[in-house]
Design a protein around this motif. Structure first.
Motif, PDB file in Angstrom:
ATOM      1  N   THR A  38      15.844  53.882 150.501  1.00  0.00           N
ATOM      2  CA  THR A  38      16.747  55.037 150.421  1.00  0.00           C
ATOM      3  C   THR A  38      16.578  55.931 151.642  1.00  0.00           C
ATOM      4  O   THR A  38      17.558  56.385 152.259  1.00  0.00           O
ATOM      5  N   LEU A  72      19.261  56.695 154.628  1.00  0.00           N
ATOM      6  CA  LEU A  72      19.619  58.073 154.968  1.00  0.00           C
ATOM      7  C   LEU A  72      19.477  58.316 156.471  1.00  0.00           C
ATOM      8  O   LEU A  72      20.392  58.862 157.114  1.00  0.00           O
ATOM      9  N   VAL A 100      23.259  56.408 147.889  1.00  0.00           N
ATOM     10  CA  VAL A 100      23.050  56.973 149.231  1.00  0.00           C
ATOM     11  C   VAL A 100      23.640  56.044 150.286  1.00  0.00           C
ATOM     12  O   VAL A 100      24.346  56.491 151.208  1.00  0.00           O
ATOM     13  N   SER A 138      20.027  55.421 143.043  1.00  0.00           N
ATOM     14  CA  SER A 138      19.945  56.390 144.149  1.00  0.00           C
ATOM     15  C   SER A 138      20.094  55.698 145.497  1.00  0.00           C
ATOM     16  O   SER A 138      20.835  56.159 146.375  1.00  0.00           O
ATOM     17  N   TRP A 139      19.386  54.593 145.680  1.00  0.00           N
ATOM     18  CA  TRP A 139      19.490  53.866 146.948  1.00  0.00           C
ATOM     19  C   TRP A 139      20.911  53.375 147.174  1.00  0.00           C
ATOM     20  O   TRP A 139      21.491  53.570 148.257  1.00  0.00           O
TER      21      TRP A 139
END
Length: 481
Positions: free
Chosen positions: A366, A370, A444, A440-441
């Motif tokens: 993640t 980002l 993102v 979440s990964w």
């Protein structure tokens, strides 16, 4: 943890059990675990480890969901009606549920046994029971099943789905003439002394007040969470305690006879439930078997997991943990296996904290997504200047892969259901319970790649300054030449 009363020869070492449970809870991130161990008609051990989401100690009397272990209770209730001469396993379900209809005409062939051994042909793909609106009652669950089709001919393949057991529980209450909850209380729970056990229709609405929130897991932390809305009666709605589950194990290990002398069903019915009727699958009726000859059934919620295990030498083990199914944690069954090794004289294995390792790996991915996304956003104009002269089709080939993470995010519930869940249905909200780190990964990566795609398209569309023409040397000497 408090050991039960049993002869010293039979009683497993309490300290060893505590060490095994504590070690497993640490590496698998279970804040609290209830455990019971029986042999024959004796309770060898009943107790708890850790705490619930409110901070109270988990004990032998802490009420916790048994999840899909509930299917063994539903199967026994049906077998009681079989022994009473009110139901025949090989008869069509429609004989007992006249309103039973599904969207596939082959549904008329589905028998009672095929509901219990999960071979009706209904699957999570032909009736996605978690994605559809959740009913309020077993009657509503039977009505919802009318939209089901069949993946195969009834009786030809085993497909695990909660819908079969919703229908089986509905059959019990129609044939018995009383609500399924009342039937279990009067004919199963109370006769053998399971006074703290009940079954519910829908989570979280119907959970007893003394049942605390379970947990989801993320990046090394167990987070208290409310179980998402689901219909569970008949399939995974039983709420029990370690002490009560010990009495259930005794019935199963003691050929249908409870410790207090009450017989719930015959030894023949117990053997039928524990044994597959066809070599093509291992599932009996509410119970499965493994290669070691052990009888078992696991239970999975998104905030709790459970397991029951019956060993050939008479031991029974039940465990319930207050953390749900997740990536690198498909249930608490490994603890039951470790306790089985322990009580039979072996040494439980130790392992790495896989759950933590997986989530930390996803955290690293993640962070990498980002950083790369921010870098690419800042360099969007440079990228456009470099590739602006390329043909449109080549630009498209370079840009379209940026949509891959977004496409993955959209199909992730179905993909995980097929790869990890064996075709089971799961909603996006439930996927967030399953793995916050994975969602979440993916999210993102999807957002940043879509942003990079947009930024590059915008940069390409902006007018570019004309390149300066080569300078002309007009010195007198060169001109004369």
């Amino acid at each position: 943890m408090v050991p039960g009363t049993a002869s010293a020869k039979q009683e497993p070492d309490a300290a060893a059990i505590e060490r095994a449970v504590s070690a497993y809870a640490g590496r698998a991130a279970y804040p609290g675990i209830a455990v019971t161990i029986t042999k024959g008609s004796q309770v060898l051990y009943a107790g708890g480890y850790g705490h619930d989401s409110a901070g109270a100690a988990v004990t032998a009397t802490t009420p916790m969901p048994a999840a899909s272990v509930s299917k063994s209770f539903t199967a026994l209730a049906v077998m009681q009606l079989v022994e009473a001469g009110k139901v025949t396993l090989e008869s069509p379900v429609r004989d007992y549920l006249p309103d039973f209809r599904i969207a596939d005409p082959r549904g008329a062939q589905i028998t009672v046994r095929q509901l219990l051994d999960q071979t009706s042909g209904i699957t999570d793909s032909t009736l996605p029971e978690k994605s559809l609106p959740q009913p309020d009652s077993l009657a509503g669950a039977a009505t919802r099943a009318r939209s089901a089709t069949l993946a195969v001919e009834p009786g030809t393949r085993h497909f695990y789905t909660n819908t079969n057991y919703h229908l089986a529980a509905r059959l019990v209450e129609v044939v018995a003439g009383e609500p399924f909850t009342d039937y279990l209380r009067r004919h199963v729970f109370e006769p053998i002394g399971m006074g703290a056990t009940t079954t519910i229709n829908q989570t979280p609405r119907d959970l007893p007040r003394d049942v605390r929130k379970g947990h989801v897991y993320a990046y090394g932390a167990s987070i208290p969470a409310v179980e998402p809305k689901r219909f569970v009666n008949g399939s995974d709605g039983v709420i029990s305690t370690a002490s009560d589950m010990a009495k259930w194990l005794i019935v199963q290990s003691n050929a249908g006879l409870a410790a207090n002398g009450t017989r719930l069903v015959s030894a023949t019915s117990i053997a039928s439930m524990h044994t597959s009727s066809d070599p093509r699958w291992t599932y009996g009726m509410g119970w499965d078997t493994d290669r070691k000859g052990r009888v078992n059934h696991s239970g999975i919620w998104f905030t709790y997991t459970a397991d029951t295990l019956l060993l050939p030498d008479g031991y029974g083990i039940a465990v319930i943990g207050n953390s749900g199914i997740g990536l690198a944690n498909e249930g608490i069954s490994p603890l039951a296996d470790e306790l089985a090794t322990l009580v039979t004289g072996g040494e439980p294995s130790t392992g790495a904290p896989v759950r933590l390792i997986v989530d930390l790996t996803l955290a690293g991915l993640t962070l990498l997504s980002l950083l790369l996304g921010i870098r690419n956003l800042r360099r969007a104009r440079i990228w456009a200047d470099r590739f602006a002269t390329r043909p449109p089709w080549r630009l498209a080939l370079r840009l379209l892969p940026r949509l891959t993470p977004l496409a993955l995010l959209v199909v992730l519930p179905d993909l995980l259901g097929r790869i990890v869940g064996g075709g089971r249905d799961i909603t996006f909200i439930q996927l967030c319970y399953y793995s916050i780190a994975l969602v979440s990964w993916t999210a993102v990566a999807a957002v940043l790649n879509a942003s990079v795609l947009t930024a590059r398209i915008v940069a390409l569309s902006r007018p570019r300054p004309a390149r300066d023409a080569p300078a002309t040397n007009t010195s007198p000497q060169l001109a004369a030449s």
